[in-house]
Design a protein around this motif. Structure first.
Motif: not given
Length: 248
Positions: A32-34, A38-39, A68-69, A78-80
């Motif tokens: 959950g850090v990103w 979140d980018p 798939g992350m 690049t996003r989560v």
């Protein structure tokens, strides 16, 4: 020959660095850090922070896209992606979930087992030949030996081997592959459940009942026996001193 040897060393070093960065980024996402949407920091920032080249970071991002992350877009970067889009049968993703939200992984594992294993036991009772039945007995014997001498360890590994053998016993290759894919999730579950006092000793007769039902070609009894194992494991996990305290 010397040149090829150096090339192999360089390649191995790159693969090691690659896996380390994949692991670092994957753990952060699962932890959950990103969060979803979140980018990720730009390549230069990540490379400097982790201490690797931009190329290693780029390849690690590609690996996480394949799991798939992450999603990479030209304008948005690049996003989560949300957890619903992750490949939760990927061994790395399963490992990272253990450190990110272990309680949810225990719940998901139990639900998957309830759906899959009784049906697999029925199929095993209908189809398993002597070699498949022998594999179940061998795994059970390994469990009994490990339980008789806890100092040697190996009980969880034998337990996993038993359940993989059960999924293999029906001859359905997809079920067999599923057993290998979720091995880490099973290990996580068994490590927690077997820490409950008396759990190992109580588990052995239940596993023996599964093998005997498969050998007797009794699908209903085999399904009921494996469901009893799963239900007992759920109760043991709820009482286990090894139960993680993270949120579901």
């Amino acid at each position: 020959m010397a040149s090829r040897g150096r090339a192999e060393i360089v390649e191995q070093h790159f693969l090691t660095m690659h896996q380390r960065v994949v692991d670092e980024l994957g753990r952060r996402i699962a932890g959950g850090v990103w969060g979803p949407g979140d980018p990720l920091p730009v390549e230069d920032v990540l490379a400097a922070e982790i201490g690797v080249s931009r190329g290693v970071v780029r390849e690690a991002v590609k690996a996480l896209v394949a799991k798939g992350m992450l999603r990479v877009r030209p304008r948005t970067g690049t996003r989560v992606l949300p957890p619903e889009q992750w490949n939760h049968l990927d061994r790395d993703v399963l490992r990272w979930r253990q450190t990110g939200n272990a309680t949810a992984l225990l719940r998901d594992t139990s639900e998957l087992r309830r759906i899959v294993e009784p049906g697999a036991a029925r199929l095993a009772a209908e189809r398993a030949g002597p070699e498949r039945v022998r594999a179940l007995y061998d795994s059970l014997a390994a469990m009994e030996a490990a339980a008789a001498d806890p100092g040697l360890g190996g009980y969880v590994e034998a337990d996993i081997a038993f359940h993989r053998a059960l999924l293999d016993a029906g001859g359905n290759r997809l079920l067999g592959s599923l057993g290998r894919a979720v091995g880490i999730a099973l290990e996580h579950s068994f490590l927690v459940s077997t820490r409950t006092p008396g759990a190992v000793e109580a588990s052995l007769p239940r596993h023996r009942a599964v093998v005997r039902a498969v050998e007797a070609r009794d699908p209903a009894a085999a399904a009921a026996a494996v469901l009893a194992i799963i239900e007992a494991a759920e109760e043991e996990i709820a009482r286990s001193p090894g139960l993680p305290d993270d949120p579901v």
